[in-house]
Write an enzyme that holds these catalytic residues in place. Structure first.
Site, PDB file in Angstrom:
ATOM      1  N   HIS A 135      -9.875   1.731   2.270  1.00 22.48           N
ATOM      2  CA  HIS A 135      -9.409   2.381   2.881  1.00 22.48           C
ATOM      3  C   HIS A 135     -10.562   3.541   3.100  1.00 22.48           C
ATOM      4  O   HIS A 135     -10.608   4.781   3.552  1.00 22.48           O
ATOM      5  CB  HIS A 135      -8.387   2.932   1.681  1.00 22.48           C
ATOM      6  CG  HIS A 135      -6.884   2.497   1.303  1.00 22.48           C
ATOM      7  ND1 HIS A 135      -6.609   3.046   2.747  1.00 22.48           N
ATOM      8  CD2 HIS A 135      -6.975   2.295   0.522  1.00 22.48           C
ATOM      9  CE1 HIS A 135      -5.376   2.726   2.426  1.00 22.48           C
ATOM     10  NE2 HIS A 135      -5.085   1.932   1.025  1.00 22.48           N
ATOM     11  N   HIS A 155      -9.372  -4.116  -1.000  1.00 23.49           N
ATOM     12  CA  HIS A 155      -8.311  -3.487  -0.287  1.00 23.49           C
ATOM     13  C   HIS A 155      -8.414  -2.167  -0.393  1.00 23.49           C
ATOM     14  O   HIS A 155      -8.564  -1.038   0.479  1.00 23.49           O
ATOM     15  CB  HIS A 155      -6.895  -3.871  -1.032  1.00 23.49           C
ATOM     16  CG  HIS A 155      -5.611  -2.596  -0.390  1.00 23.49           C
ATOM     17  ND1 HIS A 155      -4.694  -3.665   0.400  1.00 23.49           N
ATOM     18  CD2 HIS A 155      -5.184  -1.586  -0.623  1.00 23.49           C
ATOM     19  CE1 HIS A 155      -3.888  -2.118   0.633  1.00 23.49           C
ATOM     20  NE2 HIS A 155      -4.373  -0.886   0.151  1.00 23.49           N
ATOM     21  N   GLU A 156      -8.806  -1.353  -1.969  1.00 25.67           N
ATOM     22  CA  GLU A 156      -9.542   0.124  -2.043  1.00 25.67           C
ATOM     23  C   GLU A 156     -10.558   0.288  -1.279  1.00 25.67           C
ATOM     24  O   GLU A 156     -10.175   1.775  -0.403  1.00 25.67           O
ATOM     25  CB  GLU A 156      -8.936   0.419  -2.926  1.00 25.67           C
ATOM     26  CG  GLU A 156      -7.717  -0.139  -3.309  1.00 25.67           C
ATOM     27  CD  GLU A 156      -6.659   0.482  -4.114  1.00 25.67           C
ATOM     28  OE1 GLU A 156      -6.887   1.959  -3.102  1.00 25.67           O
ATOM     29  OE2 GLU A 156      -5.649  -0.366  -3.716  1.00 25.67           O
ATOM     30  N   CYS A 200       0.924  -1.263   0.103  1.00 23.24           N
ATOM     31  CA  CYS A 200      -0.231  -0.408  -0.178  1.00 23.24           C
ATOM     32  C   CYS A 200       0.961   1.532   0.558  1.00 23.24           C
ATOM     33  O   CYS A 200       1.522   1.328   0.166  1.00 23.24           O
ATOM     34  CB  CYS A 200      -0.845  -0.059   0.984  1.00 23.24           C
ATOM     35  SG  CYS A 200      -2.205   1.475   1.494  1.00 23.24           S
TER      36      CYS A 200
HETATM   37 NI    NI Z   1      -3.456   0.747   0.109  1.00 26.83          NI
END
Ligand code: NI
Length: 185
Positions: free
Chosen positions: A158, A154-155, A112
């Site tokens: 966030h 994953h995104e 990341c």
């Molecule tokens: Ni990330």
């Protein structure tokens, strides 16, 4: 991709903006949003990563961009299990949501931009459906498996203030990329 966006500064783990719940985008056509997306694209190109979420560039908004290169454009990806050799074209997701399609969980390596130099093994759903508004403000729905599904999860994490180490089950697989690649992978 040719674009005139700016390279944005990246928030690193520990900055409070990475822990916030992002706000929904009410108007995808707002010029401020268009500019932000263009700058995010330029930043992904420059950093040569898979994706980026708006909170990582200090905007607490539900915007994610990603693209997954074809293996022919990035041979290193051939080492990634479950990688789709066709990749995924540039995708802008506004107000995305994810629904797992089964309970199947797979482990995979993640890194990341907000934790530069590190990687870790992270469990993720293997198959998901995800929905979002694209940059033309149209609703889209897609099915994803493997690495593609991993990037989306994953995104989107966030946007909920979650970084991948918080998803890890075995912290002994977390470390500096250079050392981990040399000794473990
Ligand atoms: Ni990330």
């Amino acid at each position: 991709m040719i674009n005139s966006g700016k390279i944005l500064k990246i928030a690193r783990m520990g900055h409070p903006i990475l822990r916030e719940i992002s706000k929904r985008v009410e108007n995808p056509f707002d010029p401020m949003i268009r500019n932000l997306i263009q700058d995010m694209e330029a930043t992904v190109n420059y950093m040569n990563c898979s994706g980026l979420a708006a909170p990582q560039v200090f905007s607490s908004l539900q915007i994610v961009i990603f693209r997954i290169l074809k293996t022919t454009d990035n041979p290193a990806y051939e080492l990634t299990p479950e990688y789709d050799p066709e990749g995924v074209p540039w995708t802008v997701m506004i107000n995305p949501s994810i629904t797992p399609l089964s309970d199947e969980i797979k482990m995979g390596r993640e890194s990341c931009l907000s934790l530069p130099g590190f990687l870790g093994e992270v469990p993720r759903y293997h198959s998901i459906e995800y929905r979002f508004l694209n940059k033309n403000g149209e609703e889209e729905k897609r099915i994803a498996h493997g690495f593609h599904a991993r990037v989306v999860q994953h995104e989107c994490d966030h946007l909920n203030g979650i970084l991948y180490p918080q998803r890890m089950k075995d912290i002994s697989t977390f470390g500096f990329k250079e050392e981990m690649m040399r000794y473990y992978f």
